[in-house]
Each structure stands twice: as structure tokens, then as C-alpha cells.
Design an enzyme around this catalytic site. Structure first.
Site, PDB file in Angstrom:
ATOM      1  NE  ARG A  61      -2.735  -2.079   3.718  1.00  0.00           N
ATOM      2  CZ  ARG A  61      -2.377  -3.260   3.548  1.00  0.00           C
ATOM      3  NH1 ARG A  61      -3.194  -3.807   2.090  1.00  0.00           N
ATOM      4  NH2 ARG A  61      -2.219  -3.463   4.453  1.00  0.00           N
ATOM      5  CD  GLU A  98      -1.043  -9.001  16.363  1.00  0.00           C
ATOM      6  OE1 GLU A  98      -1.004  -8.772  15.610  1.00  0.00           O
ATOM      7  OE2 GLU A  98      -1.541  -9.445  17.874  1.00  0.00           O
TER       8      GLU A  98
HETATM    9  P1  AMP Z   1       3.915  -3.069  11.147  1.00  0.00           P
HETATM   10  O1  AMP Z   1       4.571  -4.042  10.885  1.00  0.00           O
HETATM   11  O2  AMP Z   1       3.185  -3.376  12.770  1.00  0.00           O
HETATM   12  O3  AMP Z   1       4.648  -1.129  11.722  1.00  0.00           O
HETATM   13  O4  AMP Z   1       3.028  -3.460  10.531  1.00  0.00           O
HETATM   14  C1  AMP Z   1       2.447  -2.205   9.536  1.00  0.00           C
HETATM   15  C2  AMP Z   1       2.450  -2.675   8.248  1.00  0.00           C
HETATM   16  O5  AMP Z   1       1.363  -4.140   8.391  1.00  0.00           O
HETATM   17  C3  AMP Z   1       1.990  -1.764   6.823  1.00  0.00           C
HETATM   18  O6  AMP Z   1       2.367  -2.160   6.166  1.00  0.00           O
HETATM   19  C4  AMP Z   1       0.301  -1.777   7.369  1.00  0.00           C
HETATM   20  O7  AMP Z   1      -0.210  -1.749   5.831  1.00  0.00           O
HETATM   21  C5  AMP Z   1       0.099  -3.049   7.687  1.00  0.00           C
HETATM   22  N1  AMP Z   1      -0.782  -3.223   8.985  1.00  0.00           N
HETATM   23  C6  AMP Z   1      -0.624  -3.592  10.595  1.00  0.00           C
HETATM   24  N2  AMP Z   1      -2.119  -3.779  11.019  1.00  0.00           N
HETATM   25  C7  AMP Z   1      -2.827  -3.154  10.197  1.00  0.00           C
HETATM   26  C8  AMP Z   1      -4.072  -2.386  10.593  1.00  0.00           C
HETATM   27  N3  AMP Z   1      -5.074  -2.532  11.749  1.00  0.00           N
HETATM   28  N4  AMP Z   1      -4.528  -1.787   9.752  1.00  0.00           N
HETATM   29  C9  AMP Z   1      -4.354  -1.685   8.374  1.00  0.00           C
HETATM   30  N5  AMP Z   1      -2.914  -2.329   8.656  1.00  0.00           N
HETATM   31  C10 AMP Z   1      -2.150  -3.055   8.726  1.00  0.00           C
END
Ligand code: AMP
Length: 177
Positions: A61, A98
């Protein structure tokens, strides 16, 4: 005004992709030209005088916004992709999700030492993804000025995982509910 427009075009999808996760769906922003333009306007304004050499966009995205921003700022776009998608010699960085782990890759010739870059993705959650992108840029000698997102989930404290690289997001979600 533009913040209202962005807020109005974010959609919560409870229990996607798994129970307990509230997925922030950005597709209404993509579908609405005024909302999409509002986000690109904010980014253009913020980084116009930052003397950037490139925008590093995170799969998938992040790509959607980075193309428009690069056109505005007359900058090159460097894709960071999930494992196995890039065709040329690549460097990779493993990071934790996660549940489990994942790998991000970048072409080995995508950046040069001293390049000033912005990393762009749609959403900051735990920060693991953007931290891996920072590591890739830094391994090529680039200077990451900031990581920008449309949305930051404040309660996950992802910006702490990026420090000392700063994070910017116009939309903040303060609580999990
Ligand atoms: P993180 O590595 O945990 O910061 O996750 C970020 C990535 O996961 C980004 O590329 C987001 O598009 C996706 N992502 C994680 N959590 C969500 C959420 N609650 N809603 C939408 N996209 C998420």
C-alpha cells in the site's frame, strides 16, 4: 479540513485478517480523489524542501501513495518488497510480525551512500516493517530522514521501534477499540 476528509475515508474492518484486529481500510481514500489528493498535498508540503534523493515505498500500500508523491516532488521511487518479488540482486532484512516472521528486500543498487530518503507506507502499527525498511536503507549507506504514514496506531508505540528516525502521520488512532 483535509484531516476531516481523510478521517471520513478510513474504514474500520473488525476482526480482519484475524479475530481481535481492527483493520484500517484505506481503499475509500484511494477511491476518493479529493481525499487522496489531500494526503499527497500534506506530504508534498512537508517534504518539498527536504532535499530528498528518493522515496522508499513499502510493499504494497505504500506504493499507491509513493508514485503520486514522487511525481509531485520529481523524485525516484525505490520499492521495498516482500521476499522473492524483486528480479535483480537484492539485500534482505528479516523482521518479526505479530505471529511469526517475514522478510523485506531491496535491490542492492537502489540507493547510494549519502542519499537522503523518505520511507512511505500506509500505516504504522508495531513498527517492525518500517524498522526493517530503515535497516535496508542504512545498509546501503542512505540517510533516512523520516518515515511517513497515512495512519499511526498510537497504542502500539511503533514510533519507538523507528527511533531515532522520526515518524510522521496525519491520522492518529489513540485507542484499540
Ligand atoms: P507493523 O510492522 O506492525 O508496523 O505493521 C505495518 C504494516 O502492516 C503496514 O504495511 C500495514 O499496511 C499493515 N498493518 C498492520 N496493522 C494494520 C491494521 N490494523 N490495519 C491496516 N493495516 C495494518
Amino acid at each position: 479540513m483535509s484531516l476531516d476528509l481523510l478521517h471520513q475515508h478510513l474504514r474500520d474492518i473488525p476482526d480482519f485478517p484475524k479475530p481481535g484486529i481492527v483493520f484500517k481500510d484505506i481503499t475509500p481514500v484511494l477511491r476518493n480523489p479529493a481525499a487522496f489528493r489531500a494526503f499527497i498535498d500534506l506530504l508534498e508540503e512537508r517534504y518539498r524542501d527536504a532535499r530528498l534523493d528518493a522515496v522508499v515505498a513499502i510493499d504494497a500500500r505504500g506504493f499507491l501513495f509513493a508514485g503520486a508523491l514522487c511525481d509531485r516532488l520529481k523524485l525516484g521511487l525505490v520499492p521495498v518488497r516482500k521476499k522473492g518479488k524483486l528480479p535483480f540482486d537484492s539485500i534482505h532484512e528479516d523482521y518479526d510480525l505479530e505471529y511469526g516472521a517475514a522478510t523485506l528486500e531491496m535491490h542492492a543498487d537502489a540507493l547510494e551512500p549519502g542519499h537522503r530518503v523518505l520511507i512511505l507506507d500506509d500505516l504504522l502499527a508495531t513498527g517492525g516493517t518500517a524498522a526493517a525498511a530503515i535497516a535496508l536503507c542504512q545498509r546501503l549507506g542512505a540517510d533516512v530522514l523520516e518515515c511517513a504514514f497515512l495512519v499511526e496506531l498510537d497504542f502500539l508505540h511503533g514510533r519507538e521501534a523507528l527511533a531515532p528516525v522520526p515518524a510522521y502521520a496525519p491520522i492518529h488512532v489513540r485507542d484499540e477499540a
